[in-house]
Write an enzyme that holds these catalytic residues in place. Sequence first.
Site, PDB file in Angstrom:
ATOM      1  N   GLU A  12     -11.706  -3.741  -0.058  1.00 41.26           N
ATOM      2  CA  GLU A  12     -10.970  -3.901  -1.317  1.00 41.26           C
ATOM      3  C   GLU A  12     -11.163  -2.723  -2.265  1.00 41.26           C
ATOM      4  O   GLU A  12     -10.517  -2.648  -3.302  1.00 41.26           O
ATOM      5  CB  GLU A  12     -11.380  -5.192  -2.021  1.00 41.26           C
ATOM      6  CG  GLU A  12     -12.768  -5.226  -2.605  1.00 41.26           C
ATOM      7  CD  GLU A  12     -13.013  -6.497  -3.402  1.00 41.26           C
ATOM      8  OE1 GLU A  12     -13.765  -6.417  -4.375  1.00 41.26           O
ATOM      9  OE2 GLU A  12     -12.482  -7.563  -3.057  1.00 41.26           O
ATOM     10  N   HIS A  51     -11.013   0.731  -1.184  1.00 39.32           N
ATOM     11  CA  HIS A  51     -10.169   1.868  -0.801  1.00 39.32           C
ATOM     12  C   HIS A  51      -8.935   1.449  -0.002  1.00 39.32           C
ATOM     13  O   HIS A  51      -8.132   2.296   0.378  1.00 39.32           O
ATOM     14  CB  HIS A  51     -10.974   2.880   0.017  1.00 39.32           C
ATOM     15  CG  HIS A  51     -12.133   3.458  -0.722  1.00 39.32           C
ATOM     16  ND1 HIS A  51     -13.407   2.943  -0.614  1.00 39.32           N
ATOM     17  CD2 HIS A  51     -12.212   4.488  -1.606  1.00 39.32           C
ATOM     18  CE1 HIS A  51     -14.220   3.645  -1.381  1.00 39.32           C
ATOM     19  NE2 HIS A  51     -13.534   4.574  -1.990  1.00 39.32           N
ATOM     20  N   GLN A  56     -17.927  -6.772   2.727  1.00 36.42           N
ATOM     21  CA  GLN A  56     -18.557  -7.444   3.863  1.00 36.42           C
ATOM     22  C   GLN A  56     -19.531  -8.528   3.423  1.00 36.42           C
ATOM     23  O   GLN A  56     -19.640  -9.587   4.052  1.00 36.42           O
ATOM     24  CB  GLN A  56     -19.274  -6.415   4.745  1.00 36.42           C
ATOM     25  CG  GLN A  56     -19.824  -7.000   6.043  1.00 36.42           C
ATOM     26  CD  GLN A  56     -20.384  -5.937   6.966  1.00 36.42           C
ATOM     27  OE1 GLN A  56     -19.884  -4.808   6.983  1.00 36.42           O
ATOM     28  NE2 GLN A  56     -21.405  -6.258   7.715  1.00 36.42           N
ATOM     29  N   HIS A 106     -16.897   0.584   8.655  1.00 35.54           N
ATOM     30  CA  HIS A 106     -16.051   0.713   7.469  1.00 35.54           C
ATOM     31  C   HIS A 106     -15.361   2.068   7.508  1.00 35.54           C
ATOM     32  O   HIS A 106     -16.019   3.110   7.462  1.00 35.54           O
ATOM     33  CB  HIS A 106     -16.896   0.602   6.197  1.00 35.54           C
ATOM     34  CG  HIS A 106     -17.463  -0.757   5.987  1.00 35.54           C
ATOM     35  ND1 HIS A 106     -17.140  -1.543   4.891  1.00 35.54           N
ATOM     36  CD2 HIS A 106     -18.322  -1.507   6.731  1.00 35.54           C
ATOM     37  CE1 HIS A 106     -17.786  -2.691   4.967  1.00 35.54           C
ATOM     38  NE2 HIS A 106     -18.513  -2.689   6.078  1.00 35.54           N
ATOM     39  N   CYS A 150     -13.719   3.443   5.280  1.00 36.79           N
ATOM     40  CA  CYS A 150     -13.897   4.196   4.037  1.00 36.79           C
ATOM     41  C   CYS A 150     -15.143   5.077   4.124  1.00 36.79           C
ATOM     42  O   CYS A 150     -15.277   6.045   3.374  1.00 36.79           O
ATOM     43  CB  CYS A 150     -13.981   3.256   2.833  1.00 36.79           C
ATOM     44  SG  CYS A 150     -15.245   1.983   2.963  1.00 36.79           S
TER      45      CYS A 150
END
Length: 451
Positions: A296, A298, A336, A364, A366
Amino acid sequence: MTQRLNSTNNEDYDELVANDVDNSREKVVKKLAALYRQILSAIGEDPDRQGLQKTPHRAANALWYFSHGYNIKLDELLNGAIFDEDHDEMVIVKDIEFFSMCEHHLVPIYGHVSIGYLPNKQVLGLSKLARVVEMYSRRLQVQERMTRQIAEAITQAINPCGVGVVIEATHMCMSSRGVQKVQSKTITSSMVGVFPEDIAGKQLVLKDTNNNDVELTEDEKVEKLAKLYREILVTIGEDPQREGILKTPHRAAKALLYFTHGYDVHLDELLNGAIFDEDHDEMVIVKDIEFFSMCEHHLVPIYGHVSIGYLPNKQVLGLSKLARVVEMFSRRLQVQERLTRQIAEAIQSAVKPAGVGVVVEASHMCMSTRGVQKIQSSTITSSMVGEFRNNQKTREEFLALIRPNGSRQLDPIDTILTPLFGPFEGRHVSAHVFKHVTQQVALVVVAAITQ
């Protein structure tokens, strides 16, 4: 001559990127942030809630970074690193990591590029091959075009006798939506000059605004998001009328709605009465449940595995429902830590077990495709409730059973039982019960042998 390079990440390249876009980046990011804020509202989120307040700006900066290759020119990138050299043997740089974005759904493509060329009195600085990959990968791409562009750029730069480029990549538009083929990979090649027949590139083969109270129909949501995605394409410097991305706004809109459809699913409807009275008090485990979500912060993918265990209290849950609970919460914008907790709370709410344990291990994007770019890193979170939190032995049994097969060290009883009956990994409840029943027998056998 063969060399292996990681993705470019050095001060010279960063300075080149920064110098080319200093004047426009702030304006582009500001416009993209406004569009992302509208996207959040369009999917039913509140852009003012704490976790999302800075998301539009972070996502805008991330998208700028993912697409900054439009601002790099080949001549400036090479910066004269072309040298006269009487070397006529093949030069190969293999396994160059890259990250790009599919121009059809605006989700990541990632993998490795291997490049080989036969010099023609000139050679190219080795690091420049990786930078050429970076320049073309940091644009909206299709893998076929990117492969060809890299080969053409090297041909243009030093006019070699031949160039070969092979790319092996994973497409998140295939693994996290649609067919959801997680292990599939796509291989493309481009051979120029002597490579097609004489060499065939054999050495290059990769071995290894918005009113949230208004209920929109699905078609209305798609149209609204498509309009915003079209503006995003224009803002990053793309032509939305170009053939390859003509339908991208609609495809990306549908993909985003799929990635976030968990908002429309409710726990009671999902379970649909699949709760059964059962006098079973041993641990139930479903491990390695694949999931895909979106960070939420990137708006890029998170993916990994969830393992769930619980101790029933007169009721059990249909096993497939555990995977569906994971799907419901993962198909939302997430962090997470929250995802892990929500899964545990949902199971606790549904069947009120004596305890629940949830472990999530995820990558992830990001972290791997921007910023620190740590590709092999994974994040592990856990949520323990009831007996799993309060009873160390229960927790340890759960954690031992969800480890990959073969990673668990055997205790003395295991060393006796495993050759006779096979490893206990994966047998879950039956292994626990069997081991308890046979423990005394095994001890007698050990004592008899050692006398």
